[in-house]
Structure formats: C-alpha cells, structure tokens
Design a protein around this motif. Structure first.
Motif, PDB file in Angstrom:
ATOM      1  N   PHE A  29       0.833  -1.202   0.000  1.00 55.02           N
ATOM      2  CA  PHE A  29       0.000   0.000   0.000  1.00 55.02           C
ATOM      3  C   PHE A  29       0.871   1.257   0.000  1.00 55.02           C
ATOM      4  O   PHE A  29       0.522   2.253  -0.637  1.00 55.02           O
ATOM      5  CB  PHE A  29      -0.933   0.005   1.211  1.00 55.02           C
ATOM      6  N   ALA A  30       1.996   1.217   0.698  1.00 64.32           N
ATOM      7  CA  ALA A  30       2.905   2.365   0.732  1.00 64.32           C
ATOM      8  C   ALA A  30       3.481   2.638  -0.661  1.00 64.32           C
ATOM      9  O   ALA A  30       3.740   3.788  -1.017  1.00 64.32           O
ATOM     10  CB  ALA A  30       4.026   2.125   1.735  1.00 64.32           C
ATOM     11  N   GLN A  31       3.663   1.582  -1.457  1.00 68.40           N
ATOM     12  CA  GLN A  31       4.188   1.741  -2.814  1.00 68.40           C
ATOM     13  C   GLN A  31       3.107   2.222  -3.764  1.00 68.40           C
ATOM     14  O   GLN A  31       3.355   3.080  -4.610  1.00 68.40           O
ATOM     15  CB  GLN A  31       4.758   0.419  -3.332  1.00 68.40           C
ATOM     16  N   SER A  32       1.919   1.660  -3.645  1.00 68.28           N
ATOM     17  CA  SER A  32       0.819   2.016  -4.535  1.00 68.28           C
ATOM     18  C   SER A  32      -0.492   1.751  -3.809  1.00 68.28           C
ATOM     19  O   SER A  32      -0.690   0.667  -3.253  1.00 68.28           O
ATOM     20  CB  SER A  32       0.863   1.179  -5.810  1.00 68.28           C
ATOM     21  N   GLN A  33      -1.374   2.734  -3.831  1.00 65.54           N
ATOM     22  CA  GLN A  33      -2.647   2.589  -3.129  1.00 65.54           C
ATOM     23  C   GLN A  33      -3.652   1.761  -3.924  1.00 65.54           C
ATOM     24  O   GLN A  33      -4.698   1.399  -3.398  1.00 65.54           O
ATOM     25  CB  GLN A  33      -3.231   3.966  -2.839  1.00 65.54           C
ATOM     26  N   TYR A  34      -3.342   1.493  -5.174  1.00 63.64           N
ATOM     27  CA  TYR A  34      -4.228   0.697  -6.031  1.00 63.64           C
ATOM     28  C   TYR A  34      -3.445  -0.475  -6.598  1.00 63.64           C
ATOM     29  O   TYR A  34      -2.301  -0.311  -7.006  1.00 63.64           O
ATOM     30  CB  TYR A  34      -4.776   1.550  -7.181  1.00 63.64           C
ATOM     31  N   ILE A  56     -10.765  -5.984  -1.027  1.00 67.48           N
ATOM     32  CA  ILE A  56     -11.511  -5.294   0.021  1.00 67.48           C
ATOM     33  C   ILE A  56     -10.558  -4.656   1.020  1.00 67.48           C
ATOM     34  O   ILE A  56     -10.798  -3.539   1.491  1.00 67.48           O
ATOM     35  CB  ILE A  56     -12.482  -6.268   0.735  1.00 67.48           C
ATOM     36  N   TRP A  57      -9.434  -5.323   1.336  1.00 69.98           N
ATOM     37  CA  TRP A  57      -8.473  -4.725   2.261  1.00 69.98           C
ATOM     38  C   TRP A  57      -7.954  -3.401   1.707  1.00 69.98           C
ATOM     39  O   TRP A  57      -7.883  -2.410   2.434  1.00 69.98           O
ATOM     40  CB  TRP A  57      -7.288  -5.680   2.523  1.00 69.98           C
ATOM     41  N   PHE A  58      -7.601  -3.357   0.421  1.00 73.25           N
ATOM     42  CA  PHE A  58      -7.109  -2.125  -0.191  1.00 73.25           C
ATOM     43  C   PHE A  58      -8.191  -1.044  -0.200  1.00 73.25           C
ATOM     44  O   PHE A  58      -7.914   0.122   0.058  1.00 73.25           O
ATOM     45  CB  PHE A  58      -6.576  -2.380  -1.608  1.00 73.25           C
ATOM     46  N   GLN A  59      -9.435  -1.427  -0.492  1.00 72.30           N
ATOM     47  CA  GLN A  59     -10.528  -0.450  -0.459  1.00 72.30           C
ATOM     48  C   GLN A  59     -10.681   0.149   0.935  1.00 72.30           C
ATOM     49  O   GLN A  59     -10.770   1.368   1.102  1.00 72.30           O
ATOM     50  CB  GLN A  59     -11.852  -1.109  -0.863  1.00 72.30           C
ATOM     51  N   ASN A  60     -10.700  -0.727   1.937  1.00 71.72           N
ATOM     52  CA  ASN A  60     -10.867  -0.256   3.311  1.00 71.72           C
ATOM     53  C   ASN A  60      -9.678   0.593   3.762  1.00 71.72           C
ATOM     54  O   ASN A  60      -9.845   1.577   4.484  1.00 71.72           O
ATOM     55  CB  ASN A  60     -11.053  -1.434   4.261  1.00 71.72           C
ATOM     56  N   ARG A  62      -7.764   2.497   1.848  1.00 77.35           N
ATOM     57  CA  ARG A  62      -7.871   3.817   1.221  1.00 77.35           C
ATOM     58  C   ARG A  62      -8.887   4.687   1.956  1.00 77.35           C
ATOM     59  O   ARG A  62      -8.654   5.881   2.188  1.00 77.35           O
ATOM     60  CB  ARG A  62      -8.260   3.678  -0.258  1.00 77.35           C
ATOM     61  N   ILE A  63      -9.988   4.090   2.362  1.00 71.34           N
ATOM     62  CA  ILE A  63     -11.007   4.832   3.113  1.00 71.34           C
ATOM     63  C   ILE A  63     -10.437   5.308   4.441  1.00 71.34           C
ATOM     64  O   ILE A  63     -10.630   6.466   4.835  1.00 71.34           O
ATOM     65  CB  ILE A  63     -12.273   3.969   3.334  1.00 71.34           C
ATOM     66  N   GLU A  68      -8.344   9.665   7.996  1.00 67.61           N
ATOM     67  CA  GLU A  68      -7.267  10.210   8.828  1.00 67.61           C
ATOM     68  C   GLU A  68      -6.768  11.541   8.271  1.00 67.61           C
ATOM     69  O   GLU A  68      -6.401  12.421   9.036  1.00 67.61           O
ATOM     70  CB  GLU A  68      -6.114   9.202   8.905  1.00 67.61           C
ATOM     71  N   ALA A  69      -6.784  11.693   6.951  1.00 66.07           N
ATOM     72  CA  ALA A  69      -6.339  12.946   6.331  1.00 66.07           C
ATOM     73  C   ALA A  69      -7.335  14.070   6.598  1.00 66.07           C
ATOM     74  O   ALA A  69      -6.931  15.239   6.650  1.00 66.07           O
ATOM     75  CB  ALA A  69      -6.165  12.743   4.846  1.00 66.07           C
TER      76      ALA A  69
END
Length: 71
Positions: A29-34, A56-60, A62-63, A68-69
C-alpha cells in the motif's frame, strides 16, 4: 419495514489477517494505493488469501487513509 433476513443464508465470517499479512499489505500500500488484477492475484497467492479479500483490504485501507487525512 426492513426486509426479513434469509434464514438459509450463512453469514460470512470476518477475515482475521496475521501480522505478517498486514505487514506485507501495508508495504504494498505504501508503494501504490491501487493494485491491478495481476498484482492482486499475485498478492493473494503469496498471502494465502482470496483475491476478494485483498481487494476489500485495499478499499478499506484507502477509506481509512482519507478519514485520517480529514481529521
């Protein structure tokens, strides 16, 4: 009125990720969010998970990052 639950439907169990799986997922995820289809397949094989679980893990994740942002 709310729809009645289907008594024949078995609820899906929540996936519990191991520390190692979470570490690798966070690294990717740190390398690419998708992740694309091929990368998702590869990650699922490495982590012994279903492609759907990785997706689903990647979707969650990103959310969670967006929430947090916005704090």
């Amino acid at each position: 009125m709310a729809p009645r639950p289907d008594p024949t439907r078995i609820p899906r169990r929540r996936t519990t990720f191991t520390v190692e799986q979470l570490y690798l997922l966070e690294m990717y995820f740190a390398q690419s969010q998708y992740v694309g289809c091929e990368e998702r397949e590869r990650l699922a094989r490495i982590l012994s998970l279903d492609e759907y679980q990785v997706k689903i893990w990647f979707q969650n994740r990103r959310i969670r990052m967006r929430r947090e942002a916005n704090k």
